[in-house]
Design an enzyme around this catalytic site. Structure first.
Site, PDB file in Angstrom:
ATOM      1  N   GLN A  23      47.671  66.310  42.019  1.00 29.09           N
ATOM      2  CA  GLN A  23      48.537  67.508  41.429  1.00 29.09           C
ATOM      3  C   GLN A  23      49.670  67.889  42.712  1.00 29.09           C
ATOM      4  O   GLN A  23      50.531  68.945  42.024  1.00 29.09           O
ATOM      5  CB  GLN A  23      47.556  69.134  42.360  1.00 29.09           C
TER       6      GLN A  23
ATOM      7  N   LYS B 185      47.350  62.838  34.902  1.00 28.61           N
ATOM      8  CA  LYS B 185      47.445  64.293  35.326  1.00 28.61           C
ATOM      9  C   LYS B 185      49.348  64.152  35.234  1.00 28.61           C
ATOM     10  O   LYS B 185      49.640  65.986  34.960  1.00 28.61           O
ATOM     11  CB  LYS B 185      47.195  64.960  36.753  1.00 28.61           C
TER      12      LYS B 185
ATOM     13  N   ASP C 154      46.315  63.086  49.306  1.00 29.19           N
ATOM     14  CA  ASP C 154      46.211  62.707  48.036  1.00 29.19           C
ATOM     15  C   ASP C 154      47.361  64.008  47.141  1.00 29.19           C
ATOM     16  O   ASP C 154      46.803  65.518  47.485  1.00 29.19           O
ATOM     17  CB  ASP C 154      44.627  63.971  47.772  1.00 29.19           C
TER      18      ASP C 154
ATOM     19  N   CYS D 159      35.040  70.213  41.510  1.00 31.00           N
ATOM     20  CA  CYS D 159      35.162  69.209  42.338  1.00 31.00           C
ATOM     21  C   CYS D 159      35.161  69.411  43.929  1.00 31.00           C
ATOM     22  O   CYS D 159      35.906  68.812  44.855  1.00 31.00           O
ATOM     23  CB  CYS D 159      35.922  67.434  42.121  1.00 31.00           C
TER      24      CYS D 159
ATOM     25  N   HIS E 150      39.562  67.878  46.819  1.00 27.62           N
ATOM     26  CA  HIS E 150      38.983  67.202  46.016  1.00 27.62           C
ATOM     27  C   HIS E 150      37.545  66.568  46.463  1.00 27.62           C
ATOM     28  O   HIS E 150      38.168  65.234  47.838  1.00 27.62           O
ATOM     29  CB  HIS E 150      39.629  66.806  45.131  1.00 27.62           C
TER      30      HIS E 150
HETATM   31  C1  LIG Z   1      43.375  66.723  43.969  1.00 28.94           C
HETATM   32  C2  LIG Z   1      42.805  65.605  42.948  1.00 28.94           C
HETATM   33  N1  LIG Z   1      42.463  65.164  43.859  1.00 28.94           N
HETATM   34  C3  LIG Z   1      41.999  63.639  43.721  1.00 28.94           C
HETATM   35  C4  LIG Z   1      41.227  63.968  42.099  1.00 28.94           C
HETATM   36  C5  LIG Z   1      40.798  62.309  41.422  1.00 28.94           C
HETATM   37  O1  LIG Z   1      41.915  61.359  40.183  1.00 28.94           O
HETATM   38  P1  LIG Z   1      41.174  61.155  39.333  1.00 28.94           P
HETATM   39  O2  LIG Z   1      39.391  61.601  38.801  1.00 28.94           O
HETATM   40  O3  LIG Z   1      42.082  60.486  38.736  1.00 28.94           O
HETATM   41  O4  LIG Z   1      40.584  59.519  40.478  1.00 28.94           O
HETATM   42  C6  LIG Z   1      41.771  65.007  41.516  1.00 28.94           C
HETATM   43  C7  LIG Z   1      41.420  65.075  40.041  1.00 28.94           C
HETATM   44  O5  LIG Z   1      40.006  65.008  39.355  1.00 28.94           O
HETATM   45  C8  LIG Z   1      42.274  65.875  41.607  1.00 28.94           C
HETATM   46  O6  LIG Z   1      42.900  66.768  41.783  1.00 28.94           O
END
Ligand SMILES: Cc1ncc(COP(=O)(O)O)c(C=O)c1O
Lengths: 407, 157
Positions: free
Chosen positions: A202, A225, A199, A362, A122
């Site tokens: 998920q 999430k 990270d 993203c 991401h």
């Molecule tokens: C794997 C992963 N990392 C980071 C994020 C970023 O999360 P947030 O937008 O809640 O900061 C997301 C979600 O969009 C994600 O799926």
């Protein structure tokens, strides 16, 4: 309950206003999950009954608000199997991942060091380190993905070196649903004295995560999430690392002593929680953790995998669609309808009240690997049903037939 | 007609499959604007040539969904030969129309009139307007004698 249903879905679904108030197959859970009324009630309780600041007040309401906020932290600590002091509340996963890069990264990375990440990340996992690498003249190194676009231990070994200082990888990919083999990667990285950041945006909502067993150095996730409110997330960090790290924001609440030219900070986690925190959302996240634990990760995983198998099975029978991750480890499925732009398909899905995501998720570097501008992503959670899967399949068929008219 | 059939009219899909005036010219005579929508990946460049206050040539190129790509083709045909004042009126009228607001149904819009169905799909508003926004920008660059080559991102709403 049907014979092979894993849990009482109908009962669970009653908790979700959005499901009750809309005729909707909600399959965009990797972006955000829906919130059950228990979480909404917990947030409302704070606003209706308390509504005051924490830590600062010496009156009863403030005491209770503080207590609820810190109890939520305790729930996070139990969920991750870390110490209370190791759970820092942030605005979300992105905010947490940036905090690590700006504090740990900017103070430890030097010219010529190497930072390992991947094209499967991401943007929030990889861009904070691209920034550090640029500022410090360090090198950003990408784990080569295998033919299925997975991160493998073999390929990780190819890029790990004595120069590696930081490894920043996803635990589960939001675009492909793959589980990264993090246990082995963490061991290998530690042999080189590199730190590992996971990270887990998920992962934490879907699988049990035990940071002590993993031995990762940092980990981040978001509340929204996992049935929690938006605007709240968690940074886990090993205590000794958090302790020596510099804060990146300065001001109220995070200080110990303030003089005209000097300051000392509180110990973690407070030195990273500057200003009035997101009190209601933290309380809501605590309630969401209770809710998910009551269902249980074992059943959640079983249920999600059952739906995934069913979806992949049904989709494989449709000609003219490309599934990018038929071997997904989780309930995230990424695909394209051949010859139809995902945004065109998305409008058909929208008409059918099937909520999916169409776009680059993203993860633009991954789109280059897949050779697509965008993909369609369906992602399930424990409240999804076979009916939702059938509706998606029907919508795919409809989109195909609709656009074939024009071919 | 269902909402979908109304959105994806035959004319639109025809322009998508067989775009008119597609492909850019390598010449300094044109005002060109490159627009990108980072959220969805639409990427479009348009070029116009203005002579005696009249748009005499229009070209476009890019990648994106059928709505955004067809709209560029339709726009190129619709505004070809118009003077700048007329073109600006058509742009405004078109934008009102796809927003679902009141618009002048008498005004000449060519094939662009079939994009009325977009108003039922607010999520597709940007797809339908990217080419027209690029045109608007190219015209104002011409009028202000500013840069002939412009790069912009569409802000996420
Ligand atoms: C794997 C992963 N990392 C980071 C994020 C970023 O999360 P947030 O937008 O809640 O900061 C997301 C979600 O969009 C994600 O799926």
């Amino acid at each position: 309950m049907k014979v092979n249903d894993i849990m009482d879905i109908n009962k669970i679904r009653k908790d979700f206003y959005v499901l009750n108030n809309n005729d909707l197959a909600y399959l965009d859970n990797a972006a955000s999950t829906l919130k059950p009324k228990q979480v909404i009630d917990a947030v409302t309780y704070y606003y209706e009954k308390l509504g005051v600041n924490i830590h600062r007040g010496v009156y009863r309401l403030s005491y209770e608000a503080t207590d609820l906020y810190e109890k939520a932290r305790q729930k996070v600590a139990e969920l991750l199997n870390c110490q209370f002091e190791e759970a820092v509340f942030t605005r979300g996963a992105s905010n947490a991942l940036n905090l690590i890069a700006l504090s740990y990264g900017m103070n430890h990375i030097e010219e010529g060091d190497e930072i390992i990440t991947s094209e499967l990340e991401h943007h929030s996992s990889m861009l904070p380190w691209q920034n550090v690498a640029r500022a410090k003249k360090a090198k950003l190194v990408y784990v080569p993905l295998n033919e299925e676009n997975k991160i493998t231990v073999e390929n990780f070994k190819k890029v790990l070196s004595n120069k590696t200082k930081v490894v920043a990888l996803n635990y589960i990919s939001n675009a492909m649903g793959y589980m990264t083999p993090v246990e082995e990667i963490i061991k290998l990285a530690h042999e080189k004295n590199a730190i590992v950041i996971l990270d887990a945006a998920q992962a934490v909502p879907h699988i049990p995560v035990n940071v002590k067993a993993l031995d990762c150095d940092f980990l981040a996730f978001s509340g929204h999430k996992m049935c929690g409110p938006t605007g709240i997330g968690v940074l886990y960090g090993k205590y000794n690392l958090l302790k020596e790290m510099e804060p990146i924001e300065f001001g109220g609440d995070m200080i110990d002593y303030v003089g005209l030219n000097e300051v000392t900070y509180k110990d973690p986690p407070y030195k990273f929680e500057t200003g009035t925190p997101i009190i209601a959302s933290a309380i809501g996240l605590g309630r969401a953790i209770d809710y998910i634990k009551a269902i249980g990760f074992k059943d959640i995983m079983k249920h999600e995998r059952m739906l995934r198998d069913e979806l992949i099975d049904k989709m494989s029978q449709i000609k003219g669609i490309t599934i990018h991750n038929p071997n997904t480890d989780t309930g995230i499925i990424s695909f394209n309808i051949n010859g139809v732009h995902p945004h065109d398909a998305a409008s058909v899905f929208d008409e059918e009240n099937v909520a999916i995501r169409a776009g680059h998720h993203c993860a633009q570097p991954l789109m280059h690997c897949l050779n697509e501008i965008a993909t369609i992503r369906a992602s399930v959670y424990f409240y999804n049903t076979r009916e939702d899967i059938n509706r998606l399949v029907k919508a795919i068929n409809k989109a195909k037939a609709f656009f074939e008219n024009f071919m | 007609m269902s909402n979908l059939e109304n959105l994806y009219r035959q004319v639109i899909m025809d322009h998508y499959k067989n775009p008119r005036n597609k492909g850019l010219k390598d010449s300094e005579e044109y005002y060109s604007v490159h627009l990108k929508n980072p959220t969805c990946g639409d990427d479009l460049t348009i070029q116009i040539k203005v002579e005696d206050n009249k748009i005499t040539e229009v070209y476009h190129d890019g990648t994106g969904c059928s709505i955004s790509m067809s709209a560029a083709s339709v726009m190129s045909e619709t505004i070809m030969g118009m003077n700048l004042e007329e073109a600006k009126k058509v742009i405004n009228n078109y934008v009102e129309m796809v927003k679902g607001e009141e618009f002048d149904e008498e005004m000449f819009m060519g094939d662009a009139i079939v994009y009325q169905g977009v108003s039922q799909f607010p999520a597709r508003f940007k797809c339908a307007t990217i080419a027209w926004k690029a045109l608007d920008k190219a015209i104002s660059n011409h009028e202000n004698c500013s840069h002939r080559h412009d790069e912009e991102k569409i802000e996420v709403k």
